[in-house]
Design an enzyme around this catalytic site. Structure first.
Site, PDB file in Angstrom:
ATOM      1  N   CYS A 146      -3.373  -5.072   1.666  1.00  0.00           N
ATOM      2  CA  CYS A 146      -2.843  -4.505   0.424  1.00  0.00           C
ATOM      3  C   CYS A 146      -2.756  -2.990   0.437  1.00  0.00           C
ATOM      4  O   CYS A 146      -1.871  -2.407  -0.211  1.00  0.00           O
ATOM      5  CB  CYS A 146      -3.646  -4.982  -0.780  1.00  0.00           C
ATOM      6  SG  CYS A 146      -5.398  -4.559  -0.740  1.00  0.00           S
ATOM      7  N   HIS A 174      -8.605  -4.026  -4.709  1.00  0.00           N
ATOM      8  CA  HIS A 174      -7.182  -4.259  -4.493  1.00  0.00           C
ATOM      9  C   HIS A 174      -6.408  -2.965  -4.701  1.00  0.00           C
ATOM     10  O   HIS A 174      -6.737  -2.159  -5.585  1.00  0.00           O
ATOM     11  CB  HIS A 174      -6.705  -5.333  -5.475  1.00  0.00           C
ATOM     12  CG  HIS A 174      -5.291  -5.747  -5.285  1.00  0.00           C
ATOM     13  ND1 HIS A 174      -4.775  -6.138  -4.068  1.00  0.00           N
ATOM     14  CD2 HIS A 174      -4.258  -5.836  -6.175  1.00  0.00           C
ATOM     15  CE1 HIS A 174      -3.501  -6.455  -4.219  1.00  0.00           C
ATOM     16  NE2 HIS A 174      -3.157  -6.265  -5.475  1.00  0.00           N
TER      17      HIS A 174
END
Length: 311
Positions: free
Chosen positions: A91, A168
């Site tokens: 990510c 994230h």
């Protein structure tokens, strides 16, 4: 989202991200960590191409639900780069590329390799774009070259559970007059309304502030980095020797830190400890050293316990 498949975790660090994209062929782009959520602070770094936001991911979120802020733009232009995240640990690089690939015009030079990848995936649906990114040997190898060396099993090789603290990365950037939140775990880009590149700094900060405010009071595990033009270009253009020297020193520090990340020091520490023990044995002070160490550790433990009871 599949398991890591060879992608390792990397740090949210301006030096890591800057040298990562340079190794991919990007020129004259730098990352700067933001220490304040203030539009004026962000404007000082102009031109700003986008921001990368790191936050603690809350397990159990239903991805099919409408976003709390903004709305899913399923009609976003197909030539806008948006890729679903199909693999764990990718990510950070995916968020970075989501900014670089969506900078309009010829504002930045992303290099031949990334330009070819962008052209190859143009027109792909978001899931295939994600698969193409995850399977890119070049992008994966450069990404992994900035992971910390470890003699132990990489956490990325196992599937995450609800007991883990998961983090994230997502991107915010203006694309075709709209402020977009680009999150590979979402089915589409999230629109936060009209936004020109000149309005970006004023409009993105309130969006991030609202997101931070949804977390419990005291939660501070966030990181925000701006994607900007290399400040050395500005320093040279205005003849600011002090600024140029400061930026050059920053690059040297980053290069040194990145080199250290490529090595683990477990073996060195082990050999050093063996040497200390050997010397203590030869001096006849080994037993006293062990007793003193135990006493010091006990004293620290009792002090810590006392501090907890007073809270």
């Amino acid at each position: 989202m599949a398991e890591s498949g060879g992608w390792h975790t990397i740090e949210s660090d301006a030096g890591v991200f800057t040298y990562l994209i340079e190794n991919l062929g990007v020129r004259d782009v730098q990352f700067e960590e933001l220490l304040a959520l203030e539009p004026e602070y962000l404007k000082q770094l102009s031109p700003v191409y986008g921001v990368i936001f790191l936050f603690k991911y809350q397990m159990g979120q239903n991805r099919s639900e409408a976003p709390i802020d903004g709305h899913l733009d399923t009609d976003a232009p197909n030539h806008m780069f948006f890729a679903n995240q199909t693999i764990q640990n990718a990510c950070a690089t995916q968020a970075i590329l989501s900014v670089l690939f969506n900078v309009e015009g010829k504002q930045i030079d992303i290099g031949q390799a990334l330009e070819e990848f962008k052209e190859f995936t143009d027109g792909f649906p978001s899931d295939l774009r994600g698969e193409a990114l995850s399977n890119s040997d070049l992008i994966r190898d450069v990404h992994n070259s900035f992971s910390r060396s470890s003699p132990f099993v990489d956490e990325g090789t196992r599937k995450a559970t609800e007991e883990d603290d998961l983090y994230h990365f997502i991107a915010y950037t203006p694309v075709h007059g709209v402020l977009y939140e680009i999150d590979g775990l979402q089915p589409a880009p999230i629109s936060h309304g009209p936004c020109t590149k000149d309005e970006f700094c004023d409009k993105v900060i309130p969006v991030i502030q609202r997101r931070v405010e949804r977390y419990p009071p005291g939660e501070i595990r966030f990181n925000l980095m701006a994607v900007i033009r290399d400040p050395r270009i500005t320093a040279k253009s205005i003849g600011d020797e002090e600024m140029l020297a400061r930026e050059e020193q920053k690059r040297k520090d980053w290069a040194r830190e990145n080199e250290l990340r490529r090595h683990n020091f477990v073996g060195f520490t082990y050999e050093l400890l063996k040497g200390v023990v050997k010397q203590k044995v030869q001096d006849g002070t080994y037993d006293d050293w062990i007793k003193q160490t135990k006493a010091d550790n006990l004293k620290k433990a009792m002090a810590a316990k006392k501090g907890e009871s007073e809270d």
